[in-house]
Structures are given as C-alpha cells and as structure tokens.
Design an enzyme around this catalytic site. Sequence first.
Site, PDB file in Angstrom:
ATOM      1  N   ASP A  73       0.366   0.695   3.236  1.00 26.38           N
ATOM      2  CA  ASP A  73      -0.423   0.541   2.016  1.00 26.38           C
ATOM      3  C   ASP A  73      -1.446   1.671   2.030  1.00 26.38           C
ATOM      4  O   ASP A  73      -2.439   1.599   2.753  1.00 26.38           O
ATOM      5  CB  ASP A  73      -1.093  -0.838   2.007  1.00 26.38           C
ATOM      6  CG  ASP A  73      -2.103  -0.997   0.874  1.00 26.38           C
ATOM      7  OD1 ASP A  73      -2.169  -0.121  -0.013  1.00 26.38           O
ATOM      8  OD2 ASP A  73      -2.833  -2.009   0.875  1.00 26.38           O
TER       9      ASP A  73
ATOM     10  N   LYS B  88      -6.682   9.423  -3.437  1.00 28.06           N
ATOM     11  CA  LYS B  88      -5.618   8.808  -4.224  1.00 28.06           C
ATOM     12  C   LYS B  88      -5.894   8.906  -5.728  1.00 28.06           C
ATOM     13  O   LYS B  88      -4.971   8.873  -6.537  1.00 28.06           O
ATOM     14  CB  LYS B  88      -5.493   7.344  -3.806  1.00 28.06           C
ATOM     15  CG  LYS B  88      -4.280   6.626  -4.351  1.00 28.06           C
ATOM     16  CD  LYS B  88      -4.266   5.225  -3.789  1.00 28.06           C
ATOM     17  CE  LYS B  88      -3.152   4.391  -4.354  1.00 28.06           C
ATOM     18  NZ  LYS B  88      -3.215   3.027  -3.800  1.00 28.06           N
TER      19      LYS B  88
ATOM     20  N   GLU C 200       2.686  -1.606  -5.563  1.00 35.67           N
ATOM     21  CA  GLU C 200       1.849  -2.504  -4.766  1.00 35.67           C
ATOM     22  C   GLU C 200       2.027  -3.979  -5.127  1.00 35.67           C
ATOM     23  O   GLU C 200       2.212  -4.815  -4.239  1.00 35.67           O
ATOM     24  CB  GLU C 200       0.376  -2.078  -4.881  1.00 35.67           C
ATOM     25  CG  GLU C 200       0.117  -0.795  -4.097  1.00 35.67           C
ATOM     26  CD  GLU C 200      -1.070   0.006  -4.572  1.00 35.67           C
ATOM     27  OE1 GLU C 200      -1.840  -0.503  -5.411  1.00 35.67           O
ATOM     28  OE2 GLU C 200      -1.228   1.145  -4.116  1.00 35.67           O
TER      29      GLU C 200
ATOM     30  N   ASP D   5      -3.519  -7.623  -9.104  1.00 35.31           N
ATOM     31  CA  ASP D   5      -3.867  -6.655  -8.067  1.00 35.31           C
ATOM     32  C   ASP D   5      -5.016  -5.762  -8.527  1.00 35.31           C
ATOM     33  O   ASP D   5      -4.812  -4.796  -9.256  1.00 35.31           O
ATOM     34  CB  ASP D   5      -2.607  -5.821  -7.745  1.00 35.31           C
ATOM     35  CG  ASP D   5      -2.870  -4.730  -6.709  1.00 35.31           C
ATOM     36  OD1 ASP D   5      -4.014  -4.598  -6.242  1.00 35.31           O
ATOM     37  OD2 ASP D   5      -1.909  -4.018  -6.363  1.00 35.31           O
TER      38      ASP D   5
END
Lengths: 594, 172
Positions: free
Chosen positions: A9, A71, A172, A194
């Site tokens: 992750d 990211k 994810e 999420d």
Amino acid sequence: MAEVAIGIDLGTSNSSVAHASEGNVEVFTNIYGETITASVVAFEANGDIEVGNAARANIIRDPANTVYSAKRLIGRYFFSEEVKKARAFYGYSIEEAENHGIRIRIRDEEFSLPEVSAMVLRELKAIAETRLGTPVSKAVITVPAYFNDNQRQATVDAGRIAGLEVLRIVNEPTAAALAYGFGKGLQQRVAVYDLGGGTFDFSILEIGDDVFEVLSTAGDTFLGGDDFDDRLIDLLADEFHATHGIDLRHDRQSLEMLKVASEDAKKGLSEDPEVEIQLLDIAEGPSGPLSIERRLGHDEFARLVGDLVQRTFKVCDEALQQAGIVASDLDGVVLVGGPTRLPLIREAVTTYFQQEPKTDIDPDLVVAMGAAIHADSLVDPQSSCQLLDVTPLSLRIGVAGGLAETLIERNTPVPIEQTRTFTTFRDHQESVAIRIFQGESHEASENALLGEFEFAGFEKALRGEVEIDVTFEIDADGIVNVTARDRTTHGEVSKRITLSSGLTKSEIESIVARGDAERLTQATLPPVEENIEREPASPQALPEADFLELLPADEELREGDTTAEMPIYRANLEEIEPHSVQLDPDDESETDWE
Amino acid sequence: MEPIAPSEILALARLVDQIDYYRLLQLQRDATTREIQRAFHTCSRTFHPDANRHQSSQIQAGIRPIAKRITEAYTVLRDPRRRALYDEQLDSGGGVRLTLSRDASDVTAPNPRGTSAQGRQYHALALQNLQQKDFSSAIRNLKTALTFEPGNETFEKLLKTSLEQMDSHPTS
C-alpha cells in the site's frame, strides 16, 4: 512452496507492506516495530538517504531536502493544478522537465517522481525481505481507484526502479474488499469508503465465494485527510494573524510546524473528544517569541470540515447510481484510511448508509493486506481468489470540434474491447490523428491525454468515404491497446498506450542498471523499444498539423447549410456491417431527424 | 478451478465470433439478472486471464479473446435496456455482438450538456464561440441546439446570457 509476491500500500502519507500465504496474511513491521512507514524521503547533507518515520522529522528541520506527498505529484504534468499547488506549499523544489514532466531538485541533483517513490518501495521491499528471510522480486501495488493511466504507469515504473516486477496495480478500495471478504465464503454486496491522506475513493463490490466483482467505483482525487488538516491550518493561521498581525503561512518553517500540529490534533480527535494544540515559539513578535495555545473540540472540528465530509457522499451517490442500487441494498460498509477513525466520519457514514460501518480490520492496514491476498492469488495456482475489476475512467477518442467520444465507458468490467467506425473530416485527407483520452468530459481538453498517433495509408477519398475501425482494448492488467484499421486497404496501426510517466523504458532500464538508484539524476535517453511507443505524450498545444481530426462515421458535414462548418450527426445504418458496429439507441432515435 | 482442455479453449477461441452471448455464458434466453451474474462469475473462474497465468502462452493467447467476449456479454445482458436491444437484434438475425452505448450519461441520467448528439454538438460549439467572444455565432448555435432539445434549461440559460452579452458588446 509457491513464489513469493508481496502486497504494498503505497500511500500519500504512509505505506505498508504485507504477505499472504495459504489464507494467512501478515503485515510486516519495520525495525522500529511499526506496521506503518511514512512515505517520506529525507536527503541528508552527507549524501545519505533516509526513508520512513525517521525521515518525517526532517520535514520541519530541513524542508528543502525532504520529499513528502510524492504520490500527489506522480504521473502528473508540470502545468497541472496539483503541481501548482504543491509548488506553492511544499518545502522542496519542483521543477519542469522535458515533455511537461516534473523533477524534484535536491541540492544539485534532480529526481523524477518514480525515482522518489522507488525509494519508499525499496524500503518496504527490504522490510519484507528481512521478515521473510528471502529475496522478494514481485509485488502488487495499490493506487487510488481514480488514478488515471499516467499515474498508474508511473507507479509501475517506480516499482521497476525499486527492483520489483509489478504483477498488478490494484485499486485501494478493491484491495480493502479482498481483505474484508477473502476466505470467508461470503455472499455479500459491500461498499468500501476509503478516505486517505490525499484522495477519496468509493467502490461497491459483489462478493460470491471468493469471486470479487467490482460493480462500480467513483472518487475524488482532490479530497483527503490533508484537506481536513488544511482547514485547521487556516483556522489557526487566521486566528494568529488577527491577534498578532503575522501570517504564519508566509514562513516555511512556521507553516510546517502548523501542518504537523494540525495533523496531530486531527489524529488526537480520533481518540478524544477534545485536544490541546500547543505551538511554542512559532513566530518572533516585536517583544519576543509568540506561541499558539488552544483547545479544539470534536464539534468545532466537525463544523470546520462538514462540507468536505458531505462531498464524500456525493461520490457515494454517484457510485450507487452507477451500480443501480441504493444504500440499503448493501450488506456492509468497510472503512479504509486513517481519517475514517474520526468519530465525526463514522457518525456521518452511519447516518448516510443507515448502518454501522465494519471496523474490525485496521483501516490503515486493510489495503496492504488485500494487496497481499491478490499478489498471492497471482503466483499461487491453488488460490481460490478471483478479482473481476472495472475500468474506473472512461476511455475516449478525440473527434472534430475539440470533443472526445466515449469508446469504453467507466465502470465497464475488464478485459474488454470496443470498436467504432470513424471517417475523415475533409476531402482527400491523407491521415487522421488518433488521440486517446481518459476522463468523464465530453470536451477533449478536460480529460487526461493518454497518447496520440497518426494513422495514414488509406486511400484518399472524399470526406466521409473512408472508413476506419478504431478498437480500444483494456486487458486484465489495465493496459490500454488501441488499433486503427482501414476497411478498404486493411492497413493497420496498433499502439500500446503505456505513455507518459515522464520516463521512457530505456530511461528506467538505465536507472535500474546503474544500481544505486538513489544517487541517480534525470536520464535523457531517447525512447527505443520493440514496437511499443513510450514517448511521453505532449498534452498541450496539440499540433494542428497537416492531418486532421477524424469524425465518427455517422457524422458528416451538411452541405449548403448556413451552419456548414458545424459537424452534424447522421446515423448511416445501411453503410455499416452488422458485425462490427451497431449504433446505440440514442443514435437510432436520431436517424430520421433530417 | 476446473481445468479446461487446451483443444477446447482453442476451439472456443475460433468460434467466439459466431456464438451469441447467451450460449457463451451458457444461459437460457429467459435467464434472470442473478443467473447472468452467477454465470459471469463461473465463466470468469475458467477463462479470466488471472486464472490462467500458469498455462502455456498458447492457451493464454487463446483465452484472451474469450475473456473479453465474456465481459462484453455480461455487460450487455446485465443491463435490461441493452439486453432488450440485443434480443431484438438476435431475433432479427442482426449479428451476435452489440456495441455498448457510447456515453454512460446517455443511459442513466439527463446530460446537462444535452441529451441528443446534436444538442451536445451545438452546445459545445456555442461554448467555443463564447470563449472567442463571438456572441452572434454562439446565439445561432444555441438556437439550433434548442431546436433539437426544446426546453433544455442549460441551453436556454446560456442563450439568455449570450443575448445579454451581445447587447452590452454591440460591436462584437
């Protein structure tokens, strides 16, 4: 023993690594005994590179040489809004590279985003290798569901630079659902909420005996826990400004202190109804150092971020509608991401879905666990886990008028292929530009450009007479392949769209070949490859060269009309072979308008 | 997972362009949505590329077109509207494949940019005209868009704004 493949992750703020084998999942701890490693890379003055929680302290101590939230930048163009924002607020220097790419400048060195992310990945790989006692070379890496192809490709490149074969990029929320449902023999329809540091994703899945079918997915790449922090930063800075006349946001170090304090306060509110914010000597006033001391309660924070929380439910509405269900059809709601620990989020989720969310799996680790389960299923032929995923964004082709027509709409299961027939826009046109976009806008410019190529070699003819079949294909790995084929000459051009991470394959290979990737600077080799084009797409100022945009075959100019320059749709059913193209019902209703 | 004989896969790969979605998923014509979904899961267990990663490259190549067609069949049959169109097409001998709708918004919700291709097209052109401050062309395009979609609020609102702009910039 089956091959070893790990699940990673790779988060905006934090990352985790896990391994699954024969139904058991283990999240690995780093040398400090922590399952969570900060996605932060600190470049020390002596040349050392530190990754993880130890590097986090450097964000305040040495902001110019400490890279965080990489990211948010990976796979983006220099001119994008996200990069502009980062340039304004981040402590490190972000510079423009060739083809609108970006590089991070640390002292006299430049690093591409995949290189920086590779440093985090290498750390996680090392953690897994230490715990497993064996070298690891394969991984599944997760990304937000709403990452576009550029961002996914850049993540694959980061993996390769880190010495990992990326078996699959998995969304994810999908990974979270695997961790929630695998091996339990469930027959359920579940939603995954999420809320990460930088993005919000929402997915709905049908689980039936270890088959995980994604029904729909939706998201907001500009909404995350960091935005909650920003609200608090602004509140504290505004109050300080009102009292002392000093804007803390103008000082890099004060701003970084505010950031850390706001994040800590937010985390504190997950445990306690009220937290104490204390920032000593945050600025220098006329009569000595100034500090912030303040209490923050659950209710005040809830008011501060209420509209952000409501925005997440708009995304949920959209995904439910796409799946054709309502909230009460769901058997469970799984929470993912640190911010979902906040009581205010849990309360809002309970109200919206009319049920208590599932909280039995750690929301910080559930994604890595799911990635590990999927990784294992890809290397172990005995695994019962089968994932049926969808494409989260529509794939479009550029047509005349600056528009983009959908060929494969979002939430279509993959692998899939779709063909439509197009024609030329002008008489005696010699070539057409095939431009591939990803996104939900009918306006080409509002979508991400994945790539473009020119198709020529058909016989010159009057406009509308040439018929070109364009096939879009997405394979199970999510890789897009586009083929253009002329019906008369059967000439064909095929393009694998793996463009635009900003690095070519040979650049990556040379980075990898030099071994010590940490010390490497920007590569500038030209793209060379067997039939696979990887030149980064140039998204701005698309050339209005001597070739012209193609138009759909059912579209042509209307002669002698006052609006002659305007393309008009006209369905032309008899000209189209039944096998290759059928028009959709909306077109049929338009056949007799003339 | 049930192992499949290589010869069976290669035979199916050759036939895939000739069999209809129902036969591909081994379904009756009156199958329920639930049965369609279950058939998709069962077929995927056998034909999804992930389930065949350990097979020879020849079999993997044979499986790829089958897997894509299974997804296509499912995407059409699970959607009542597309399924009805497909049934009609099959009954009239119109081929075994249906091209999916081009715009999700066409099927599910009214599109503020227009519900018809022409409406959207002229609306888009009007937006371009407005960017170039070419109000008279924008007005003409919006009026045309409204002939395709009388009463479209987005178009009407934009037309009203354009007319006002035109009045305040009489030279343009």
